[in-house]
Design a protein around this motif. Structure first.
Motif, mmCIF file in Angstrom:
data_model
loop_
_atom_site.group_PDB
_atom_site.id
_atom_site.type_symbol
_atom_site.label_atom_id
_atom_site.label_comp_id
_atom_site.label_asym_id
_atom_site.label_seq_id
_atom_site.Cartn_x
_atom_site.Cartn_y
_atom_site.Cartn_z
ATOM 1 N N TYR A 86 0.829 -1.288 -0.235
ATOM 2 C CA TYR A 86 0.115 0.103 -0.030
ATOM 3 C C TYR A 86 0.711 1.037 -0.167
ATOM 4 C CZ TYR A 86 -3.689 -3.328 0.963
ATOM 5 O OH TYR A 86 -4.728 -4.385 0.942
ATOM 6 N N GLY A 87 2.288 1.220 -0.017
ATOM 7 C CA GLY A 87 2.978 2.218 -0.117
ATOM 8 C C GLY A 87 3.500 2.602 1.317
ATOM 9 N N ASN A 88 4.130 3.824 1.386
ATOM 10 C CA ASN A 88 5.034 4.296 2.575
ATOM 11 C C ASN A 88 3.818 5.191 3.131
ATOM 12 O OD1 ASN A 88 7.311 3.230 2.294
ATOM 13 N ND2 ASN A 88 7.553 4.890 0.450
ATOM 14 N N THR A 89 2.550 4.625 3.477
ATOM 15 C CA THR A 89 1.527 5.241 4.285
ATOM 16 C C THR A 89 1.631 5.742 5.729
ATOM 17 O OG1 THR A 89 0.740 3.146 4.787
ATOM 18 C CG2 THR A 89 -0.214 4.145 2.710
ATOM 19 N N GLY A 90 2.849 4.903 6.315
ATOM 20 C CA GLY A 90 2.917 5.237 7.567
ATOM 21 C C GLY A 90 2.386 4.018 8.608
ATOM 22 N N TRP A 91 1.384 3.301 8.033
ATOM 23 C CA TRP A 91 0.969 2.117 8.892
ATOM 24 C C TRP A 91 1.074 0.668 8.236
ATOM 25 C CZ3 TRP A 91 -2.242 -0.622 5.681
ATOM 26 C CH2 TRP A 91 -2.949 0.002 4.426
ATOM 27 N N LEU A 92 1.434 0.058 9.144
ATOM 28 C CA LEU A 92 1.794 -1.430 9.433
ATOM 29 C C LEU A 92 0.448 -2.285 8.738
ATOM 30 C CD1 LEU A 92 4.087 -3.340 9.634
ATOM 31 C CD2 LEU A 92 3.717 -3.548 11.930
#
Ligand SMILES: [Zn+2]
Ligand SMILES: [Zn+2]
Length: 250
Positions: A86-92
């Motif tokens: 999902y990309g560098n969204t910040g969430w794991l």
């Protein structure tokens, strides 16, 4: 607004989030959990569903998925579990739960391979911990504890930096614990007049919001010990909303 305030006071007393639950006419009820995951996640989903189904009130049954894992659009009356980069969204990992009044109508779990493909998170323990927790949210459960570096409680609903307990020689947080099952028994302690309710078209339009993006999650309703949000609520009108529960990548 009054609703949000009530929510905030309730969550400290228990770890349901305002008694939201799936409508059903009796227990145990069957909740379909759609499998939209790759090989690396399949056994973790099966294990999590088995573990949660030890509850006397619900049977989480893994069924073929009905969504595209890249957007993981919600499906009425079900939970869809997805993994993707999902990309560098910040969430794991996130769990998103649609509600109508006090009832849950649909849910999604997204596992972000952008981070799970990195050395820190590419372990069976991290995968099981996050899978178990996000699936748990879709039943109406909140976190039991939101401090990452304190002692594990032995439940996947407890934030941790040591999912299997191997780092500190402590109990792992890979499965639900007795308190989770007690909480489920409490929030599903009544019968409803109908089975699982429809999310309707309003909620379906909510699924088109860019829900991978934290900026679209709405109001922060919970904050973890590190100061970051742990739960959010987006009002989508007509008494409906989407809650987002998050485990941030460190
Ligand atoms: Zn009810
Ligand atoms: Zn969570």
């Amino acid at each position: 607004m009054a609703c949000i305030g009530a929510f905030a006071s309730v969550v400290y007393a228990s770890h349901s989030w305002g008694e939201y639950h799936w409508a059903r006419t009796g227990n145990p009820f069957v909740l379909k959990v759609g499998k939209n995951v790759s090989v690396a996640w399949g056994s973790h989903l099966a294990t999590a569903a088995d573990n949660w189904s030890a509850s006397e009130v619900l049977d989480a049954t893994v069924v073929p998925g009905q969504t595209n894992p890249k957007n993981c659009r919600a499906v009425n009356g079900r939970v869809e579990v997805c993994d993707s980069k999902y990309g560098n969204t910040g969430w794991l990992g996130i769990a998103q739960v649609w509600v109508s009044g006090s009832h849950i109508t649909q849910g999604t779990v997204k596992l972000n391979n952008t981070y799970f493909n990195t050395g820190k998170y590419n372990t069976p323990a991290w995968r099981q911990f996050v899978m178990c927790q996000e699936v748990g949210h879709t039943f109406g459960l909140d976190h039991q504890d939101e401090v990452f570096d304190n002692q594990n409680l032995g439940t996947c609903m407890d934030y941790t930096n040591d999912p299997d307990g191997a780092v500190k020689g402590q109990i792992g947080n890979l499965v639900p614990n007795t308190h989770d099952f007690e909480e489920l028994a409490a929030i599903y302690g009544h019968n409803d007049a109908s089975g699982i309710l429809s999310a309707g078209t309003d909620a379906a339009s909510g699924a088109e919001i860019g829900l991978d993006n934290p900026a679209e999650w709405g109001k922060e309703v919970r904050k973890a010990s590190d100061g970051r949000g742990s739960a959010y609520h987006r009002d989508i009108g007509h008494g409906k909303g989407v809650f987002t529960f998050v485990i941030w990548a460190q």
